[in-house]
Design a protein around this motif. Structure first.
Motif, PDB file in Angstrom:
ATOM      1  N   SER A 157       0.649  -1.561   0.131  1.00 27.59           N
ATOM      2  CA  SER A 157      -0.047  -0.062   0.016  1.00 27.59           C
ATOM      3  C   SER A 157       0.763   1.552   0.133  1.00 27.59           C
ATOM      4  O   SER A 157       2.146   1.286   0.320  1.00 27.59           O
ATOM      5  CB  SER A 157      -0.978  -0.005   1.050  1.00 27.59           C
ATOM      6  N   SER A 158       0.477   2.417  -0.336  1.00 20.97           N
ATOM      7  CA  SER A 158       0.720   3.197  -0.164  1.00 20.97           C
ATOM      8  C   SER A 158       1.141   3.853   1.041  1.00 20.97           C
ATOM      9  O   SER A 158       2.486   4.538   1.471  1.00 20.97           O
ATOM     10  CB  SER A 158       0.380   5.118  -1.203  1.00 20.97           C
ATOM     11  N   ALA A 159       0.716   3.318   2.117  1.00 22.09           N
ATOM     12  CA  ALA A 159       0.956   3.475   3.328  1.00 22.09           C
ATOM     13  C   ALA A 159       2.647   2.642   3.326  1.00 22.09           C
ATOM     14  O   ALA A 159       2.913   2.986   4.923  1.00 22.09           O
ATOM     15  CB  ALA A 159      -0.320   3.385   4.584  1.00 22.09           C
ATOM     16  N   ASP A 160       2.846   1.580   2.948  1.00 27.29           N
ATOM     17  CA  ASP A 160       3.817   1.423   3.406  1.00 27.29           C
ATOM     18  C   ASP A 160       4.957   2.198   3.219  1.00 27.29           C
ATOM     19  O   ASP A 160       6.242   1.514   3.719  1.00 27.29           O
ATOM     20  CB  ASP A 160       3.804  -0.304   2.867  1.00 27.29           C
ATOM     21  N   TRP A 161       5.066   2.877   2.605  1.00 27.38           N
ATOM     22  CA  TRP A 161       6.270   4.119   1.844  1.00 27.38           C
ATOM     23  C   TRP A 161       6.399   5.151   3.174  1.00 27.38           C
ATOM     24  O   TRP A 161       4.956   5.654   3.314  1.00 27.38           O
ATOM     25  CB  TRP A 161       6.031   5.059   0.587  1.00 27.38           C
ATOM     26  N   GLN A 162       7.459   4.970   4.163  1.00 29.53           N
ATOM     27  CA  GLN A 162       7.273   6.048   4.958  1.00 29.53           C
ATOM     28  C   GLN A 162       8.837   6.945   5.747  1.00 29.53           C
ATOM     29  O   GLN A 162       9.623   6.358   4.453  1.00 29.53           O
ATOM     30  CB  GLN A 162       7.057   5.173   6.303  1.00 29.53           C
ATOM     31  N   LEU A 163       8.458   8.065   6.230  1.00 29.97           N
ATOM     32  CA  LEU A 163       9.985   8.918   6.381  1.00 29.97           C
ATOM     33  C   LEU A 163      10.586   8.375   7.388  1.00 29.97           C
ATOM     34  O   LEU A 163       9.570   7.792   8.219  1.00 29.97           O
ATOM     35  CB  LEU A 163       9.008  10.014   6.711  1.00 29.97           C
ATOM     36  N   ASP A 164      11.362   8.103   7.519  1.00 32.45           N
ATOM     37  CA  ASP A 164      12.473   8.070   8.254  1.00 32.45           C
ATOM     38  C   ASP A 164      12.464   9.458   9.490  1.00 32.45           C
ATOM     39  O   ASP A 164      13.049  10.387   9.301  1.00 32.45           O
ATOM     40  CB  ASP A 164      13.514   7.412   8.124  1.00 32.45           C
ATOM     41  N   PRO A 165      11.850   9.018  10.846  1.00 25.44           N
ATOM     42  CA  PRO A 165      11.922  10.406  11.074  1.00 25.44           C
ATOM     43  C   PRO A 165      13.670  11.221  11.351  1.00 25.44           C
ATOM     44  O   PRO A 165      13.296  12.114  11.552  1.00 25.44           O
ATOM     45  CB  PRO A 165      11.310   9.914  13.153  1.00 25.44           C
ATOM     46  N   GLY A 189      -0.401   8.146  -4.069  1.00 25.41           N
ATOM     47  CA  GLY A 189      -1.746   8.414  -4.041  1.00 25.41           C
ATOM     48  C   GLY A 189      -1.380   7.996  -2.113  1.00 25.41           C
ATOM     49  O   GLY A 189      -2.262   7.739  -1.496  1.00 25.41           O
ATOM     50  N   LYS A 190       0.040   8.807  -1.412  1.00 25.83           N
ATOM     51  CA  LYS A 190       0.190   8.048   0.345  1.00 25.83           C
ATOM     52  C   LYS A 190      -0.270   9.110   0.448  1.00 25.83           C
ATOM     53  O   LYS A 190      -0.582  10.420   0.133  1.00 25.83           O
ATOM     54  CB  LYS A 190       1.469   8.332   0.172  1.00 25.83           C
ATOM     55  N   VAL A 191      -1.581   9.042   2.020  1.00 27.29           N
ATOM     56  CA  VAL A 191      -2.206   9.860   2.405  1.00 27.29           C
ATOM     57  C   VAL A 191      -1.770  10.141   3.833  1.00 27.29           C
ATOM     58  O   VAL A 191      -1.518   8.431   4.718  1.00 27.29           O
ATOM     59  CB  VAL A 191      -3.572   9.439   2.892  1.00 27.29           C
ATOM     60  N   PHE A 192      -0.654  11.093   4.480  1.00 26.50           N
ATOM     61  CA  PHE A 192      -0.151  10.752   5.642  1.00 26.50           C
ATOM     62  C   PHE A 192      -1.173  11.192   6.700  1.00 26.50           C
ATOM     63  O   PHE A 192      -1.973  11.340   6.927  1.00 26.50           O
ATOM     64  CB  PHE A 192       0.771  12.525   5.464  1.00 26.50           C
ATOM     65  N   SER A 193      -0.576  10.059   7.706  1.00 27.26           N
ATOM     66  CA  SER A 193      -1.334  10.033   8.378  1.00 27.26           C
ATOM     67  C   SER A 193      -1.264  10.888  10.254  1.00 27.26           C
ATOM     68  O   SER A 193       0.232  12.344   9.278  1.00 27.26           O
ATOM     69  CB  SER A 193      -0.702   8.649   9.365  1.00 27.26           C
ATOM     70  N   TYR A 222      -9.623   7.228  -0.334  1.00 27.30           N
ATOM     71  CA  TYR A 222      -9.766   5.989   0.170  1.00 27.30           C
ATOM     72  C   TYR A 222     -10.087   4.753   1.104  1.00 27.30           C
ATOM     73  O   TYR A 222      -9.554   5.292   1.696  1.00 27.30           O
ATOM     74  CB  TYR A 222      -9.787   5.207  -1.677  1.00 27.30           C
ATOM     75  N   ASP A 223     -11.237   4.275   0.840  1.00 27.92           N
ATOM     76  CA  ASP A 223     -10.892   2.743   2.157  1.00 27.92           C
ATOM     77  C   ASP A 223     -11.241   3.174   3.289  1.00 27.92           C
ATOM     78  O   ASP A 223     -10.901   3.013   4.187  1.00 27.92           O
ATOM     79  CB  ASP A 223      -9.860   1.917   2.151  1.00 27.92           C
ATOM     80  N   GLY A 224     -12.092   4.512   3.683  1.00 26.47           N
ATOM     81  CA  GLY A 224     -12.682   4.795   4.738  1.00 26.47           C
ATOM     82  C   GLY A 224     -11.244   6.218   5.816  1.00 26.47           C
ATOM     83  O   GLY A 224     -11.410   6.743   6.226  1.00 26.47           O
ATOM     84  N   LYS A 225     -10.001   6.498   4.426  1.00 26.35           N
ATOM     85  CA  LYS A 225      -8.757   6.923   5.135  1.00 26.35           C
ATOM     86  C   LYS A 225      -9.393   8.360   5.707  1.00 26.35           C
ATOM     87  O   LYS A 225     -10.620   9.013   4.523  1.00 26.35           O
ATOM     88  CB  LYS A 225      -7.766   7.006   4.055  1.00 26.35           C
ATOM     89  N   GLN A 226      -9.073   9.284   6.348  1.00 27.85           N
ATOM     90  CA  GLN A 226      -9.135  10.756   6.696  1.00 27.85           C
ATOM     91  C   GLN A 226      -8.280  11.530   5.638  1.00 27.85           C
ATOM     92  O   GLN A 226      -6.735  11.300   6.388  1.00 27.85           O
ATOM     93  CB  GLN A 226      -9.485  10.982   7.321  1.00 27.85           C
ATOM     94  N   HIS A 227      -8.617  13.063   5.026  1.00 28.78           N
ATOM     95  CA  HIS A 227      -7.398  13.489   5.132  1.00 28.78           C
ATOM     96  C   HIS A 227      -7.208  14.699   6.074  1.00 28.78           C
ATOM     97  O   HIS A 227      -7.852  15.143   6.945  1.00 28.78           O
ATOM     98  CB  HIS A 227      -7.715  14.230   3.746  1.00 28.78           C
ATOM     99  N   ILE A 228      -6.046  14.857   6.474  1.00 25.24           N
ATOM    100  CA  ILE A 228      -5.920  15.376   7.649  1.00 25.24           C
ATOM    101  C   ILE A 228      -5.100  16.939   6.979  1.00 25.24           C
ATOM    102  O   ILE A 228      -4.344  16.288   6.452  1.00 25.24           O
ATOM    103  CB  ILE A 228      -5.306  14.919   8.922  1.00 25.24           C
TER     104      ILE A 228
END
Length: 425
Positions: A157-165, A189-193, A222-228
């Protein structure tokens, strides 16, 4: 003439991915899933609003309107974003209308970035960010989202692409002026959490850094995600400029109506750039977009809202394309938002072998081969990376699924035929 004709600020930014690949698509493609625009019509209520504006009795809609935004449009945008951000907004000072989100971004960089300033850009990034920073005299500093594939064998998923803090934190210093945030992200297509945005916000506050928040795909999640919206987080309103687009919001990319929302202390400088460049946006288009937003404000959160219906339709189209690519053997990365999905083409090295002696990235060569031999157009993902990092991401290409069903069916037919050819060979 012995002196160079071009200004120094244009050096090294003359090449553009779209010029080459749009020409390739026009020449060879049967199905174009490359460029990010819908081939389905804008909603009836929007085109009807344009017709009313054109044919109605208000002849002043054919003349100049307020330079920083048609009063009807900035008023309804302020009302809408008051609801989204939970704060009072002044339509005259907290909103400015631009010629699409592209001009909004240009105003941001020209108004807020000076020579010697560093601007952090999260990769992959929409390709105009880097040249716009350079034209303003700034220095782009890149930090990539890194893929972390699931161990259960499921599609990434695009959620699996993440920043290294730690890596992100290391990019902030006394020269950092701004960070560019694009959520939902094009091309991934990543939606940042909320957690990811909180990390960015914490660093911005700590180092007194501005945030240019490109949110043109804000309704396409999509998939119930929320844009913050990062401007809604503590300490971020006063340092954030939100960039939006009627083209993406209402599926009318050719209208070129965009906007910025933010504090007057930042927008006053964007207004200076705007009044000394574009100055004014098309009155008729602004009036129609204002009527579209007025409708959506009335229907906010209701099933009949276009902002509710469109993402449902696009999620279904996303799922169709994911299935078609997965059947062929590509590895689609399921996007949480936007028009786009990225697919891993590494299983296709037998179709298009790597060429170690070539200077051209593998995804460029694969995409050209695919459009010429299969008639299917896409965009190489490495075009969305800096020179320093692009060679790490040459096994991916980007598709646009914001298309009519007939277009996606034609794409599926190409992919199914390709699958049969691979099976029989």
């Amino acid at each position: 003439m012995s002196r160079p004709l071009q200004a120094r600020r244009l050096e090294g930014i003359d090449k553009n991915i779209w010029v080459e690949f749009v020409k390739l698509a026009a020449t060879y493609s049967k199905v174009n899933l490359g460029q990010g625009f819908p081939d389905f019509p804008a909603p009836d209520f929007l085109t009807e609003a344009l017709t009313r504006a054109l044919g109605g009795g208000n002849h002043m809609l054919h003349q100049y309107t307020r330079a920083f935004g048609h009063p009807a449009l900035v008023k309804v945008l302020a009302q809408f974003f008051e609801k989204l951000l939970g704060r009072d907004l002044d339509p005259m000072t907290n909103v400015m209308v631009t010629v699409g989100a592209y001009q909004a971004l240009f105003c941001c960089f020209q108004a807020l970035v000076d020579e010697g300033d560093e601007v952090i850009i999260i990769e992959p990034f929409f390709d105009c960010y880097e040249p716009m920073v350079k034209m303003a005299g700034g220095t782009p500093v890149f930090v990539p989202l890194r893929p972390n594939p699931p161990k259960d064998g499921k599609l990434m998923s695009s959620a699996d692409w993440q920043l290294d803090p730690a890596e992100l934190a290391s990019k902030f210093n006394e020269r950092t002026k701004a960070i560019v945030l694009n959520s939902p992200n094009n091309p991934l297509g990543k939606v940042f959490s909320r957690e990811e945005l909180g990390l960015i916000a914490e660093l911005c506050v700590k180092h007194d850094v501005l945030c240019i928040s490109d949110e043109v795909y804000e309704w396409l999640v999509y998939d119930g995600k929320q844009h913050i919206r990062i401007a809604s987080l503590q300490g971020m309103w006063d340092r954030t400029v939100i960039v939006g687009s009627a083209g993406k919001t209402f599926s009318a990319t050719g209208w070129k109506v965009g906007w910025v929302v933010g504090p007057d202390r930042l927008l006053q400088h964007l207004r200076t750039v705007h009044q000394n460049s574009v100055y004014h946006c098309a009155t008729i288009a602004q009036e129609a977009v204002a009527q579209g937003f007025q409708r959506e404000l009335t229907l906010y959160g209701k099933p009949e809202s276009y902002f509710v219906q469109l993402p449902k339709e696009l999620q279904q189209k996303r799922d169709w394309l994911v299935q078609s690519l997965d059947d062929l053997g590509m590895k689609p990365i399921i996007p949480e938002g936007t028009y786009f999905l990225v697919a891993d083409i590494s299983p296709f090295k037998s179709d298009v072998p790597d060429a170690p002696d070539s200077d051209e990235p593998y995804d460029y060569r694969f995409t050209k081969w695919m459009v010429k031999n299969k008639g299917l157009a896409a965009i190489p993902l490495s075009a969305f990376y800096s020179e320093a990092h692009k060679n790490n991401y040459t096994n991916f290409i980007r598709f646009c699924f914001a298309k009519e069903e007939a277009t996606l069916k034609a794409a599926n037919d190409i992919l199914q035929k390709w699958k049969q050819e691979k099976t029989s060979s």
